[in-house]
Design an enzyme around this catalytic site. Structure first.
Site, PDB file in Angstrom:
ATOM      1  N   SER B 139      -4.591   7.145  -1.590  1.00 48.56           N
ATOM      2  CA  SER B 139      -4.275   7.911  -0.379  1.00 48.56           C
ATOM      3  C   SER B 139      -3.660   9.239  -0.782  1.00 48.56           C
ATOM      4  CB  SER B 139      -3.276   7.146   0.487  1.00 48.56           C
ATOM      5  OG  SER B 139      -2.734   8.015   1.471  1.00 48.56           O
ATOM      6  N   TYR B 152       4.394   2.480   0.799  1.00 44.85           N
ATOM      7  CA  TYR B 152       2.947   2.738   0.782  1.00 44.85           C
ATOM      8  C   TYR B 152       2.598   3.808  -0.266  1.00 44.85           C
ATOM      9  CZ  TYR B 152      -1.692   3.672   2.857  1.00 44.85           C
ATOM     10  OH  TYR B 152      -3.033   3.839   3.076  1.00 44.85           O
TER      11      TYR B 152
END
Lengths: 77, 245
Positions: B139, B152
């Site tokens: 990401s 995350y």
């Protein structure tokens, strides 16, 4: 030479591309036969397949020479 | 170009927007696909839509035993496993000061540790085949960080470091390992945002719009192809210029 040793030698010769004469009892896969660490993992995988046995990681680490491999496989199979 | 005929691909998180698009794209390129995820109904819908060459392989990535068994199930279903796409991910967003150990651990377990387990399991058959493609979906926040996403972002950055290390180890055996780092992608998750929120997000993106799942899938297709055989250990950023890395 035993049948197991012959079969182990054949795998080593094919996989590492070395002369049969160099694959002697005390020949170290890494120091004498030019294997890298990935080759040694692949050799163990090939032994497992050829002999239908499972070689756990801690045992695999002790298999340093051609003689070690023959001894381990003879005892395991 | 980018023909995947005869290749078998396992895609985790295939019930989601991006995972579904990846599965459709690899399937359209000729691959047999293994669709993994926790929600069986959408996986079966997708398999029905794709018709032949599609297998449903449900798996809870939080369950280590289920994760370790998944590659074997995939090989039994498809015959081989040539391409692994680690796409599944979860978020447990929280202000860092309030982040619980559980929020941290759960996100690391599913996003990073499960990815490691799957990579570890597929390397063996790929080494034997002297061909393999691993594509890990990271990401943009793994590179830039993001408020509220310490867990995350850590998992997604960890994925990149792991991908590079695996790539270095197996490159000599015809296996590549790469990451794709999406920016803001329009999915069911972003549909829930208000127009105001969307506008603010788009203002930060030079392309002035969110990306589509198909644009992520195209990057995965490239990295899965034989043509990308000399590309390994890299991260392909697909983010409309939001972060030029």
């Amino acid at each position: 030479m035993s049948d197991i040793a012959d079969r182990v030698k054949k795998i080593v010769v094919e996989h590492l591309g070395v002369e049969e004469g160099k694959v002697v009892e005390n020949a170290s896969f890494i120091d004498d036969l030019g294997a890298d660490s990935l080759d040694t993992v692949e050799l163990v995988m090939a032994f497992e397949e050829e002999f239908g046995i499972e070689i756990p990681d801690d045992a695999a680490e002790t298999i340093q020479t051609f003689g070690d491999a023959v001894k381990f496989i003879t005892e395991a199979s | 170009m980018f023909d995947l005929s005869g290749k078998c691909a396992l895609i985790t998180g295939a019930s989601g927007g991006i995972g579904g698009a990846i599965a459709r794209t690899l399937h359209a390129a000729g691959a047999t696909v293994g669709l993994s995820g926790t929600r069986v109904a959408p996986l079966e819908e997708l398999a029905a839509e794709l018709g032949s060459r599609a297998h449903v392989l449900p798996c809870d990535l939080g369950d280590p035993e289920a994760v370790n068994a998944l590659p074997k199930q995939a090989i039994e279903a498809m015959g081989s496993l040539d391409i692994l796409v680690n796409n599944a991910g979860i978020t447990r967003d929280q202000v860092f000061m309030r982040m619980s150990d559980d929020d941290w651990q759960r996100v690391l377990d599913v996003n990073l540790t499960a990815t490691m387990r799957l990579c570890r399991a597929v390397v063996r058959p790929m080494m034997k085949a002297r061909w393999g493609r691993i594509v890990n979906i990271s990401s943009i926040v793994g590179a830039t960080g993001n408020a509220g996403q310490a867990n995350y972002a850590a998992a997604k950055a960890g994925m990149v470091g792991m991908t590079k290390s695996v790539a270095a180890e197996v490159a000599s055996r015809g296996i590549t390992a790469n990451a794709v780092a999406p920016g803001f992608i329009a999915t069911a998750m972003t549909d829930a945002l208000s127009d105001d929120q969307k506008e603010r997000i788009n203002a930060q993106i030079p392309a002035a719009r969110m990306g589509t799942p198909e644009e992520i899938a195209a990057a995965v297709l490239y990295l899965s192809s034989s043509e990308a055989g000399y590309v390994t250990g890299t991260t392909l950023h697909v983010n409309g210029g939001m972060a030029m890395l």
